[in-house]
Design a protein around this motif. Sequence first.
Motif: not given
Length: 517
Positions: A204-205, A207-208, A211-212, A475, A478-479, A482, A485
């Motif tokens: 998950e991390l 992927q985030r 995307s960022e 999960r 999700v922020h 941040d 990222t």
Amino acid sequence: MSATDDQPAPEPAPVDEQAATGTNQTAVGERSKRKQREGVREAVAKRQNRGRRGDNEPREGGESTEDRRPKRKVGCLIGYCGTGYHGMQVNPPNKTIEGDLFEAFVNAKAISQDNATDPKKSSFMRAARTDKGVHAAGNVVSLKLIIEDADIVDKINALLPPTIRLWGFTRTTKGFECRKHCDSRIYEYLIPSYAFLPPKPTSELAQRLKSEAAKYPGVTRDDPEGAEFWAGFYRSLAEAGLDESDVRALVDEVAPPAKKDADGIAAEPLTTAVPASMSEEHYRRVKQIRAIENAARRAYRIAPARLELVREVLKKFEGAHKFHNYTVGKPYSDPSARRFMKSLAASEPKLIDGTEWISIKIHGQSFMLHQIRKMIAMTALVIRCGAPLSRIDQTLTNIAVNIPKAPSLGLLLERPVYDNFNDRLKTFGYDGIDFDQYAPQIEAFKMKHIYDKIYHEEAKENVFHGFFGFLDNFRGNVHIFDYLTAKGVSEKTEAVALDAKLDNDDDESDLVGDTEG
């Protein structure tokens, strides 16, 4: 008729009142001086007879019949393995380092029975309090001890478990307080080098982060070394005829949800257990995948460039800063959040039983609860996620981010430092509080009772993989990460993170004082 019967009695002779008064005052003064001399002789006799009183002769006021022996203020240099103990400080009914240590002092007759029930009667104090499971190669306790016996150190050690050692003691001034007079403290944190690898691409991390980075290009660092590591892992899976994605989907489907901890992140590390509802075939494949991944982590050797990056991140913490984000329940405005870090340094890698380890030394004036563990976690996360090093600077300003705490497994107190007080002690003819004179014994103890336990537990339980694996697959909000990222942090997400941390903070049960643990 006799004169006695018939004649009036003669008048008394006139009295010199002034002379009589002087005589009376002299007599009273002599009696007072005599009483004073008798009191002094009695007091001296009592002092001389102390310790020679018969076993059956009670003391005045119902005191104990135990022989009184002189006590001296000392600083005791100790070391211990924190495994199996609920921290350093006495905390009934839990088993603690101080509890076993004080009991040994009493049984060795270094503390009298009169003072055996209350450490405060002996002015007992510790230099640094450590949390549950945290070790110390060197720590100091100050108190008043009976040290007449030349072999008192051996007697005390004979009464202690092998995981707690009294290295020796130093005579100090009566006003010595080992916590107050401590200049600074040195901690060590042992961490496997694979902890600095990037998250698994399917997590998950990861992927985030991807995307960022696409939304905010040029902010985060590329990591070709990390990418090659995971490419090699997937090649190994393919050679074994395995497909991780199929097994991952099944595990996610049947695995129970994880609980949050005080930081709202992870109550427990990523479990290595396999759900009972999984078929034997999938269970076999999961074990194979985990074995291949574990072997890849153990075989990893950190590149010089990545290690240098770790050192650059650690340097960011040096100096005086507000470490409110690196403890629990302290806002930026709290003056006590300001701490001074003297130095942070990472060693060259060391290979132990097939796993590469790095030792990080942290030297600071003082530390708050969980501060070191959060500093280590933040260092690793910045490296793993390719975040700008300036994110460390941001966490030391008036923003709020939610930083998880690294496992306690790798943390140990190296020693408290008393440079200034040692200079004072030498003027009184006493030796300073110096751990260097016990260096051979301390190093042997560290290898057997601290380092080996850390290495063994990591090899058996995959503690660090469990910790970072949970963060990678978190999960929840999700922020919450941040700040790692390309997006970074904003005022809105900062406030949410802080509120979540404070509302869910149930860590007060482990709060053991204003020192790291």
